[in-house]
Write a protein that holds these residues in place. Structure first.
Motif: not given
Length: 86
Positions: A8, A11-12, A45, A47, A49
């Protein structure tokens, strides 16, 4: 053999108050859904990118007396400027 996972790209971020973000991102939608009996999930939450933008997903739910639940999701992608690099 285990299943291969796709990486991915991002991150969160730490959880934030969803009501504050809903008021800033789409106050008309937020007010309309609250008036119709929907409840906003209390936290979100965001995210971060890989391209530097942040995705925020807001979820409102309304539970009918029959036990059915209706959920409305609004996803916003915003550009964040002036953030510190980790």
């Amino acid at each position: 053999m285990s299943r291969r996972r796709r990486p991915r790209p991002g991150r969160h971020l730490p959880p934030h108050d969803a009501a504050d973000l809903a008021e800033r991102l789409d106050p008309t939608l937020h007010a309309t859904l609250l008036a119709d009996g929907f409840r906003l999930a209390p936290t979100v939450r965001p995210y971060l990118r890989q391209d530097g933008r942040v995705t925020v997903r807001l979820v409102w739910r309304c539970r009918a007396q029959t036990g059915d639940t209706v959920a409305i999701t609004a996803t916003h992608v915003v550009r964040v400027e002036g953030r510190a690099e980790p």
